[in-house]
Each structure stands twice: as C-alpha cells, then as structure tokens.
Write an enzyme that holds these catalytic residues in place. Structure first.
Site, mmCIF file in Angstrom:
data_model
loop_
_atom_site.group_PDB
_atom_site.id
_atom_site.type_symbol
_atom_site.label_atom_id
_atom_site.label_comp_id
_atom_site.label_asym_id
_atom_site.label_seq_id
_atom_site.Cartn_x
_atom_site.Cartn_y
_atom_site.Cartn_z
ATOM 1 N N ALA A 65 0.867 -1.171 0.000
ATOM 2 C CA ALA A 65 0.000 0.000 0.000
ATOM 3 C C ALA A 65 0.909 1.228 0.000
ATOM 4 C CB ALA A 65 -0.889 -0.018 1.230
ATOM 5 N N GLY A 108 0.450 -4.840 1.006
ATOM 6 C CA GLY A 108 -0.728 -4.834 0.143
ATOM 7 C C GLY A 108 -0.486 -5.544 -1.184
ATOM 8 N N GLU A 111 -1.057 -9.106 -0.474
ATOM 9 C CA GLU A 111 -2.499 -9.268 -0.247
ATOM 10 C C GLU A 111 -3.276 -9.223 -1.562
ATOM 11 O OE1 GLU A 111 -2.205 -6.028 2.657
ATOM 12 O OE2 GLU A 111 -3.280 -7.314 4.051
ATOM 13 N N GLU A 131 4.318 -5.025 7.241
ATOM 14 C CA GLU A 131 3.637 -3.879 7.858
ATOM 15 C C GLU A 131 4.132 -3.587 9.267
ATOM 16 O OE1 GLU A 131 2.100 -6.279 6.155
ATOM 17 O OE2 GLU A 131 0.563 -5.416 4.858
#
Ligand code: HXC
Length: 257
Positions: A65, A108, A111, A131
């Site tokens: 992300a 992300g 993911e 993260e």
C-alpha cells in the site's frame, strides 16, 4: 476508459491488467485501487472475458500500500473513507483471476496477489507482510489469507518479524501454485489464462465458487454446496458439449452457456 495507473489489454478471451506506477514500485494508492477495481469489474461483466491476469513489472508486482498516502491519516480518516475495503470487490469477481508475480509482492502487494484465484510466481518473486516494521498490521486481508494459505507458523513469523519469503519458500509453503523463470512469467501466465478462458465460462465460475467455499464453511457444508452445484452443471449446455466431445473423440466447442 482512460486509466492512469494501470494498462488494460485484451488477448482473445484473456484480459491483462498491468499495474503501471513504476516510480513507486506499483505502490497501491487509492487511485490504483479504484482503477483496478473498476477495470476488473468491467471485465467481469464482459461475457467475452474468460480469465483476468493481473501483473506488475519485473521489479515489483506491488511494493505495498502507498505508505506516503497513509502516513498522515488518522483513525477517523481511515474509518470514514473505509480505507481499502474496495479491494474486497476484487475477491468477489466471478471471472477467474490469475496473479503473475515478479519481484516485490509486499504488504498490500502480497495481499493483492492472494485476492486472485491462481498465483504464479517468477523465480525473482519476494513475498511478505512487512507492515509491522512500519508500526501497522496488514489491512487487505493478509493476516487471514496468508494464514489460510501457508498455515499459522509461517504466517505468524512473517507478520511478526516482517521477514520476506523468496519464490521457492512461497511455493513450498503453498502460497503459489508454480514458479516460472522470470523471462517466461508473462507468457506462461497468459497461456494458463487462455486455458482457463477456453473452458465453459459458467462452469469455471462455478468451480471457482466451489473452491472458494472451502475457505468460508465446514467440510460437510462445503461438500454439500459442491454436490448441489455439481448437479446444477447438468443444466449447462456446455456439459452436454463437453461430454459429447469426449465420447466423439473431438475437442469441445464451448459456447459459455
Ligand atoms: C510508497 C513506495 C513504496 C510504498 C516503494 N516506494 N514502496 N512508496 N509506498 N509501499 C517508493 C519509494 O519511496 C521510492 O520512491 C520508489 O518507490 C523506489 O523504491 P526504493 O525504496 O528506492 O527501491 P529499492 O531500494 O529497490 O527498495 C525496494 C523495497 C522498498 C525493498 C520494496 O521500496 C520497500 O521496502 N518498500 C516498502 C515495502 C513495504 O513496507 N510494504 C508494505 C507497505 S504497508 P522515491 O520517490 O524515494 O524514489 C502495506 C499496508 C497494507 O502494504 C495495509 C496496512 C495499513
């Protein structure tokens, strides 16, 4: 539609969506999310698309992300904007999806790959949920999907230390179906996608739905669901065609109905 962070191409019944934000190693900001979701939902509605391939660059599928976009946000911003929830729509597509991962698939990015149905990795792929090193936790399903994919021991270690896995470890752990040499990744991904897209589209959707049910329910309920859908495919014209083709020793000509 004109997209700025992704490229969308059609190759017969296969659609190729390429993340294209090279300056940020395909970091997934809200624009990327909105474009990927919008583009794939449009492809999902198109009866002439039988498989959607999602890929990035050689160096990065996606490095996570967008940290710079998230940095200034507070709880109310995240909550009121329902940050990342739109990604769930990718997992709800009915058309089979394939992630072709080369380079970094972190946070992300990992993911996003796990939201796809088939995961092919190049020998340069690097997976992880780092993260924790930023003082946050996975937010697009990583703690759940990684755990289901590789089991608690490895998922805990990855989520708590932030260490990454190379392609070999990811394959051994069951995160990816296969490893392909980096130079062949896209061709192989498109070839697998073409195979999937050549099957009866409604039956492929049902097969996907049945496999996904395994993650949502008990074994007895899952088998019951499968049996109902299995019986239902005998109402699909392509079942008649597929079995007739076998008996007549020819290739099936599926009409996707
Ligand atoms: C924003 C990013 C980024 C990211 C890389 N960039 N990853 N920008 N968000 N996740 C940017 C860098 O700032 C840099 O921009 C450019 O991309 C190139 O990256 P470099 O770091 O210079 O490249 P390199 O040295 O090759 O290192 C690659 C890397 C490293 C190891 C992948 O970029 C990295 O560690 N990235 C972050 C990985 C990560 O923590 N991902 C998880 C994110 S959190 P400039 O402008 O400086 O050139 C996440 C949370 C999900 O995904 C939900 C929880 C809330």
């Amino acid at each position: 539609t004109a997209y700025e962070t992704i490229l969308v191409e059609r190759k017969g019944r296969v659609a190729l969506v390429t993340l294209n934000r090279p300056k940020a190693l395909n970091a997934l900001n809200l624009q990327v999310m909105n474009e990927v979701v919008e583009a794939t939902e449009a492809l999902d509605r198109d009866p002439d698309v039988g498989c959607i391939v999602l890929t990035g660059s050689a160096k990065a599928f996606a490095a996570g992300a967008d940290i710079k976009e998230m940095q200034p946000q507070g709880y109310m911003d995240m909550y009121l904007n329902d940050w990342f929830t739109a990604w769930d729509r990718l997992g709800a597509l009915r058309t089979p999806t394939l992630a072709a991962v080369s380079g970094y698939a972190l946070g992300g990015g990992c993911e996003l790959a796990m939201l796809c149905d088939i995961l092919l990795a190049s020998d340069t792929a690097v997976f992880g949920q780092p993260e924790i090193k930023l003082g946050v936790i996975p937010g697009i399903g990583g703690s759940q999907r990684l755990t289901r994919a590789v089991g608690k021991a490895k998922a805990m270690e990855l989520c708590l230390t932030g260490r990454t896995m190379d392609a070999t470890e990811a394959e051994r752990a069951g995160l990816v179906s296969r490893i392909v040499p980096a130079d062949d990744l896209l061709a192989e991904a498109l070839s697998v996608a073409e195979t999937v897209a050549g099957m009866s589209a409604p039956v492929a959707m049902m097969a996907k739905e049945a496999v996904n049910r395994a993650f949502e329910t008990t074994l007895a309920e899952g088998v019951r669901f499968e049996r109902r859908v299995f019986h239902a495919v005998f109402a699909v014209a392509d079942q008649k065609e597929g079995m007739a083709a076998f008996v007549e020793k020819r290739k099936p000509d599926f009409k996707h109905r």
